[in-house]
Design an enzyme around this catalytic site. Structure first.
Site, short mmCIF file in Angstrom:
data_model
loop_
_atom_site.label_atom_id
_atom_site.label_comp_id
_atom_site.label_asym_id
_atom_site.label_seq_id
_atom_site.Cartn_x
_atom_site.Cartn_y
_atom_site.Cartn_z
N LYS A 67 12.32 34.82 -81.69
CA LYS A 67 11.12 35.65 -81.78
C LYS A 67 11.45 36.94 -81.29
O LYS A 67 11.17 38.21 -81.15
CB LYS A 67 9.62 35.58 -81.60
CG LYS A 67 9.33 34.73 -83.17
CD LYS A 67 7.92 33.53 -82.76
CE LYS A 67 7.15 32.27 -83.94
NZ LYS A 67 6.76 31.48 -83.44
N THR B 213 10.81 28.67 -81.43
CA THR B 213 10.40 29.21 -82.14
C THR B 213 10.59 30.23 -81.21
O THR B 213 10.91 31.98 -82.14
CB THR B 213 9.81 28.72 -83.05
OG1 THR B 213 7.97 28.91 -82.98
CG2 THR B 213 9.95 28.12 -83.67
N LYS C 174 3.84 29.73 -73.57
CA LYS C 174 4.29 28.35 -74.67
C LYS C 174 2.91 27.52 -73.91
O LYS C 174 2.64 27.82 -73.01
CB LYS C 174 5.73 28.44 -74.58
CG LYS C 174 6.40 28.12 -72.86
CD LYS C 174 7.65 27.31 -73.55
CE LYS C 174 8.12 28.35 -73.90
NZ LYS C 174 9.55 27.99 -75.06
N ARG C 175 2.83 26.27 -74.97
CA ARG C 175 2.21 25.81 -74.42
C ARG C 175 2.25 24.87 -72.83
O ARG C 175 2.97 24.96 -72.77
CB ARG C 175 1.79 24.73 -75.60
CG ARG C 175 1.25 23.60 -74.67
CD ARG C 175 1.01 22.10 -76.51
NE ARG C 175 2.20 22.26 -76.51
CZ ARG C 175 3.01 20.92 -76.36
NH1 ARG C 175 2.49 20.14 -75.03
NH2 ARG C 175 4.28 20.79 -76.89
N HIS D 5 9.70 16.44 -84.32
CA HIS D 5 9.72 17.36 -83.76
C HIS D 5 9.51 17.29 -82.86
O HIS D 5 8.95 18.26 -81.69
CB HIS D 5 8.09 18.60 -84.10
CG HIS D 5 7.85 18.89 -85.72
ND1 HIS D 5 8.96 20.84 -85.39
CD2 HIS D 5 7.44 18.94 -86.22
CE1 HIS D 5 8.82 21.13 -86.85
NE2 HIS D 5 7.56 20.00 -87.37
N LYS E 195 8.61 21.67 -70.51
CA LYS E 195 8.93 23.57 -70.50
C LYS E 195 8.84 24.06 -68.98
O LYS E 195 9.24 24.83 -69.42
CB LYS E 195 7.40 23.86 -71.39
CG LYS E 195 7.09 23.79 -73.22
CD LYS E 195 6.18 24.19 -73.62
CE LYS E 195 6.35 23.77 -74.84
NZ LYS E 195 7.55 22.87 -76.36
#
Length: 825
Positions: free
Chosen positions: A670, A666, A558-559, A367, A564
C-alpha cells in the site's frame, strides 16, 4: 428482468433532485425523524440506506445471474473481514459519488461530515482481515462469483486508547448505532452442535453409521452485506453469522423469580459471536475461540450445501465441480472434518468417496512461518466440545498415516512428525497439518514465504505432496488504497495516463517516463506535501499534537509484535537522538517518526514496547535541543480509517521484520503504491517489491533468512554486538537503566533482558548496524527532493504487480477453476 430493472430505477433515482427527495423520504419513513430536527447521524443513516438501495438491485441481479447460469462459485472462509468504512467506498465503486456529493451540498451539508459518522466495522484485527476485504473487492470487480463467510462480531477486538503511554483496551462497540449496510436474514438459521456423545450402529446394509446425540445447540443466523465491485455492475455477498439461542429463556426459572438463571442458556449461547478473538490465555477463552471457529464453519458449510442443492436435484458427488472453498489460514480448517461429517453422517457416503469430494473442494492459504503461531487444539478440549468431529480427525489421520507408511515403510520418525495428532507435551490436534492433508492446493503468500514453507515448517508435507504447494503473492485493491484514500495522487495519475489503471494496475508502468519529467515531479511533490499537511491538520485537531509537514514522515504502522521489530525502530530513534544531542548542528533532514498498531491484550512484551515508544517520544519531543530535527508520535487505535489517512502522507515505509518471519506484508504494498520508499529486510513481499521497483529504488538492510538461520545454528551471542558497538550499547543501557523512565528505572528492563539475557530471538542486534547505515542513505537521498521524488514515482509506476486483482486472477485459474460471469450476460 428489464421491466423490473426499469421499475427499480424509477424507485431509486440517480439525478440530484431525485436523490434529495429519496434522502428526505428515508429520513422520515425509515429513521422516523423530522428534517427540521435531525443530527448528522440521522442524515448519515438515511444516506447509507439510500446508497444501499442502489446496490440492492445490482446485488440481486448478480445473485440471479449466478443461479441461472449454474456457475461454479468460490466461498472464502475467514475469521476476519476488515472492510473499513463502507459509505465512500460504495459510492465510488458504484459511480455515484459526484451525484450524492452534490445532493448533500445542495441540502446544506458536507458529505465528509456525514461519512465520519460511520462506525468502522469491528470484523478484523490486521493484515489477515484486510487481505480478505481486498479479495472481496477484487472478486466483485472482476465479476467472479465469490462469497465471503465469517462471524458478525458484536464487539471488535478492542478500541485502543493511550493513557500515560500505556495501551488501554476499551470495547469496540461498532454496532451501538446499528449497521445500515446489512440485511438480517431471520429465516436463514442453522443448528450448530456442541458437546453430547456419539452413538454408532450398523445400518441395513451392514455399514457402520454414527449419530451425534444429546448435544448443546446454538443457532447461527445470517446477516448479508452487499460488496460492490468497481463500476457497480457486479455486487457480491458477505454473509456473517450471529449466534442465537435455541430458546430465549427457561420459563420455569422465570416463573420462580430466578430471572438470571432463566436467560443463562441464551446468554451463554450468544456469547459465541460477541467478541473478535477472545483472550486464549485462559481455558475459557480457548474454549470460546474453538467454539467460534466451529460455529462459523458449520453454519457456512450447511449454507453452501443448501445453495449447491436447493431443490435436491444435484448429486453431492459433483460438489467440487461447482464449489471451491478457500480456507484463510488455519482458523477455518476444522471445516474439513465438518464436511466429512456431513457427507458421512447425513448423506451416507462411503469414506473414500467423501474424502475425495472433501479434498477436491478445499484449498488452504498459510499466513505464518512461526511454528508457535500454527494453531493446535488440545485433544481433551475437542473430545468434550466436538466429539464426533474429533473421531473423524482420528480417522483422517489413520488413513493418512497408513498411506505415508506404505510410501515410506519403517520411517517411524516421519510418522511422528507428520501425524495430525501431536503426542508430545499433551496430545493436540495440529490444525495446519489437517488443512494440508485435506486440501488439493496449499499456497503461501510471497515467494520467500512459499519457499520457506516447503523447506522448514512443512518440508515433510512438501516431500509427500510436491504438486500441492504453490505460491500466490498477496496484493491490495487499488480502489480502496489509492483511488479512494489518495484522491490527489489518483487524480494526478489519471491526468497523466487515463483511468484504465484503476482495474488494471499494470497500466501504472506508463508513469515510468514521467520519473524524468521535472514538471511531473513538481506536481508529485506537491501532492505528497498536500497529503502531509492534511494528516498534520487531522492530528492537531484530534490529538493537539503538531507534526511538521516539511519533515520526512517515517512510518511503521502494523500490529505490535517482537518479530515485526518495532523495538529495532526505537533503537534507531534513540541513536539518532543521541547523535543530535551530541551535535545539534548535525546535517540531518528533519524527521517525524510515526508508529502505530495494537498489541494483543495478553502480550506483555508488545504492550511494554508501546509504553517505551511513548516514553521515548515524550523525552524527545520535550527536548528543545533536537525538536527541530526529530519528532516521534504513536498513532493510537490504528485501523483501516487511520491507515487511509496515514498512508498517502508517508515518505518512508518501515518494513523491518526479521528475514524469514513475515509471510508477506500488505502494508508495504500500500505504501509503495502511494509513493513511499521502503526501508526493509529481505523478508516477505519486500523481496518481490525490490524485484519490481529496482534495487536502487529501495533501502535494503540486514541478514537474509539463510544468514539468520546460520547465525542461530552456529550460536548467536547478542552480547558480542552489545560490546562491539558503542552506540548500540548506549541505546540499550538507556532503555535498561531508566533514562526514559526516571520514576520507575527498571520499567523497561524486561525489554533489555529479552534482547541480551534471553537470546534476542529476532536478531535485532545482529541487524542494528546495517539498519543504521541504511538510515544514513535515507538521509542522504532525502536532502535532494527531486531525486527522492524520482524514486518515489518509479515505486508507484512499478507497483502494478501488487494488485489484489492479479492475486485473485491467479487463485481463479490455478486453484478454483472459476471464470467471470459478466453482468446481464
Amino acid at each position: 428482468m428489464s421491466a423490473q430493472h426499469d421499475l427499480c430505477n424509477e424507485v431509486e433515482p440517480t439525478d440530484v433532485e431525485g436523490l434529495k427527495q429519496a434522502l428526505v423520504n428515508r429520513l422520515i419513513y425509515s429513521i422516523g425523524k423530522d428534517p427540521l430536527q435531525t443530527t448528522n447521524r440521522d442524515w448519515f443513516l438515511a444516506l447509507a440506506q439510500v446508497v444501499r438501495d442502489h446496490m440492492t438491485l445490482r446485488w440481486m441481479e448478480t445473485m440471479r445471474g449466478y443461479y441461472l447460469g449454474n456457475v461454479k462459485r468460490v466461498y472464502y472462509l475467514s475469521m476476519e473481514f476488515l472492510i473499513g468504512r463502507t459509505l465512500r467506498n460504495s459510492l465510488l465503486n458504484m459511480g455515484f459519488y459526484e451525484q450524492f456529493n452534490q445532493a448533500i451540498e445542495e441540502m446544506g451539508m458536507e458529505l465528509d461530515s456525514l461519512r465520519y459518522m460511520e462506525e468502522e466495522a469491528g470484523l478484523g484485527n490486521g493484515g489477515l482481515g484486510r487481505l480478505a476485504a481486498c479479495f472481496l473487492d477484487s472478486l466483485a470487480t472482476m465479476h467472479l462469483p465469490g462469497f465471503g463467510y465469517g462471524i458478525r462480531y458484536e464487539y471488535g477486538m478492542f478500541s485502543q486508547a493511550i493513557e500515560n503511554g500505556y495501551q488501554i483496551e476499551r470495547p469496540d462497540t461498532w454496532l451501538r448505532y446499528g449497521n445500515p449496510w446489512e440485511f438480517a436474514r431471520t429465516e436463514v438459521l442453522y443448528r450448530v452442535q456442541f458437546r453430547g456423545h456419539v452413538s454408532a450402529q450398523y445400518d441395513g446394509q451392514g455399514r457402520l453409521r454414527h449419530q451425534w446425540l444429546d448435544t448443546e445447540d446454538v443457532m447461527a443466523m445470517a446477516f448479508d452485506t452487499p460488496i460492490p465491485g468497481h463500476g457497480g455492475q457486479t455486487v457480491n455477498n458477505l454473509r456473517l453469522w450471529s449466534a442465537k439461542a435455541t430458546r430465549d429463556f427457561d420459563l420455569r426459572y422465570f416463573n420462580e423469580g430466578n430471572y438470571i438463571k432463566a436467560v443463562d442458556d441464551k446468554n451463554r449461547s450468544e456469547n459465541l459471536s460477541k467478541v473478535l478473538y477472545p483472550d486464549d490465555t485462559t481455558e475459557m477463552g480457548r474454549e470460546l475461540r474453538l467454539r467460534q471457529e466451529y460455529f462459523f464453519v458449520s453454519a457456512s458449510l450447511q449454507d453452501i450445501l443448501k445453495g449447491f442443492d436447493p431443490d435436491g436435484g444435484h448429486s453431492v458427488e459433483s460438489l467440487p465441480n461447482e464449489v471451491a472453498i478457500q480456507l484463510n489460514d488455519t482458523h477455518p480448517s476444522i471445516a474439513i472434518p465438518e464436511l466429512m461429517r456431513i457427507l458421512l453422517d447425513q448423506h451416507g457416503l462411503e469414506w473414500e468417496k467423501a474424502w475425495d469430494i472433501t479434498r477436491r473442494t478445499f484449498s488452504y492459504t498459510n499466513h505464518t512461518l512461526q511454528p508457535e503461531a500454527l494453531e493446535t487444539w488440545p485433544v481433551k478440549l475437542m473430545e468434550v466440545l466436538l466429539p464426533r468431529v474429533l473421531q473423524i480427525i482420528y480417522d483422517i489421520n489413520q488413513h493418512f498415516l497408513r498411506d505415508v507408511s506404505s510410501r515410506f515403510p519403517g520411517d517411524a520418525d516421519l510418522i511422528r512428525r507428520v501425524s495430525l495428532i501431536d503426542e508430545e507435551g499433551g496430545r493436540r490436534v495440529r490444525m495446519a497439518y489437517l488443512a494440508i492433508v485435506g486440501s488439493h492446493k496449499v499456497n503461501g503468500v510471497a515467494k520467500l514465504h512459499s519457499d520457506l514453507m516447503k523447506t522448514t515448517i512443512f518440508r515433510d508435507f512438501a516431500k509427500l505432496y510436491p504438486d500441492r504447494f504453490i505460491n500466490i503473492t498477496n496484493g491490495v485493491t487499488p480502489r480502496r488504497w489509492l483511488t479512494h484514500s489518495n484522491s490527489a495522487l489518483s487524480n494526478l495519475i489519471t491526468r497523466a495516463i487515463g483511468t484504465e489503471w484503476i482495474t488494471d494496475l499494470s497500466q501504472l508502468k506508463h508513469l515510468t517516463p514521467l520519473a524524468d519529467d521535472s514538471s511531473f515531479l513538481r506536481e508529485f511533490i506537491a501532492v505528497k506535501q498536500t497529503n502531509k499537511g492534511l494528516l498534520a491538520g487531522l492530528v492537531k485537531k484530534r490529538h493537539g499534537i503538531e507534526l511538521d509537514p516539511s519533515a520526512m514522515f517515517d512510518t511503521q504502522i502494523k500490529r505490535i509484535h517482537e518479530y515485526k521489530r518495532q523495538l529495532l525502530n526505537v533503537l534507531h530513534i534513540i541513536t539518532r537522538y543521541n547523535r543530535l544531542r551530541a551535535n545539534p548542528n548535525l546535517d540531518y533532514p528533519a524527521r517525524c517518526i510515526i508508529l502505530g498498531g495494537k498489541a494483543a491484550p495478553g502480550y506483555r512484551i508488545a504492550k511494554l514496547i508501546i509504553k517505551l515508544i511513548n516514553d521515548v517520544a515524550d523525552t524527545i519531543n520535550h527536548d528543545p535541543a533536537v525538536s527541530s530535527k526529530l519528532q516521534v508520535w504513536f498513532a493510537p487505535n490504528y485501523n483501516v480509517s487511520r491507515a487511509m489517512e496515514l498512508i498517502p502522507a508517508i515518505d518512508l515505509s518501515e518494513q523491518i521484520s526479521t528475514a524469514g518471519t513475515e509471510a508477506s506484508g500488505t502494508g508495504n504494498m500500500k505504501m509503495t503504491l502511494n509513493g513511499a520508499l521502503t526501508i526493509g529486510t529481505l523478508d516477505g513481499a519486500n523481496i518481490e517489491i525490490r524485484e519490481e521497483v529496482g534495487k536502487e529504488n529501495i533501502f535494503i538492510f540486514g541478514k537474509t533468512a539463510a544468514e539468520i538461520h546460520e547465525l542461530f545454528q552456529r550460536g548467536y551471542s547478542p552480547w558480542d554486538y552489545y560490546y562491539g558497538n558503542a552506540e548500540l550499547r548506549q541505546a540499550l543501557d538507556m532503555i535498561g537503566n531508566g533514562f526514559f523512565s526516571h520514576e520507575e528505572p527498571l520499567r523497561f528492563r524486561p525489554l533489555f533482558d529479552e534482547l541480551l539475557h534471553n537470546g534476542d530471538r529476532y536478531a535485532l542486534l545482529a541487524d542494528y548496524e546495517s539498519y543504521i547505515t541504511a538510515q544514513g542513505k535515507v538521509d542522504e537521498l532525502y536532502r535532494n527532493p527531486e531525486a527522492w521524488a524520482r524514486k518515489a514515482v518509479l515505486n508507484v509506476a512499478r507497483s502494478g504487480y501488487f494488485s489484489s486483482d492479479r492475486t485473485i486472477n491467479e487463485y481463479a485459474s490455478r486453484i478454483w477453476n472459476v471464470v467471470p460471469v459478466l453482468p446481464n450476460g
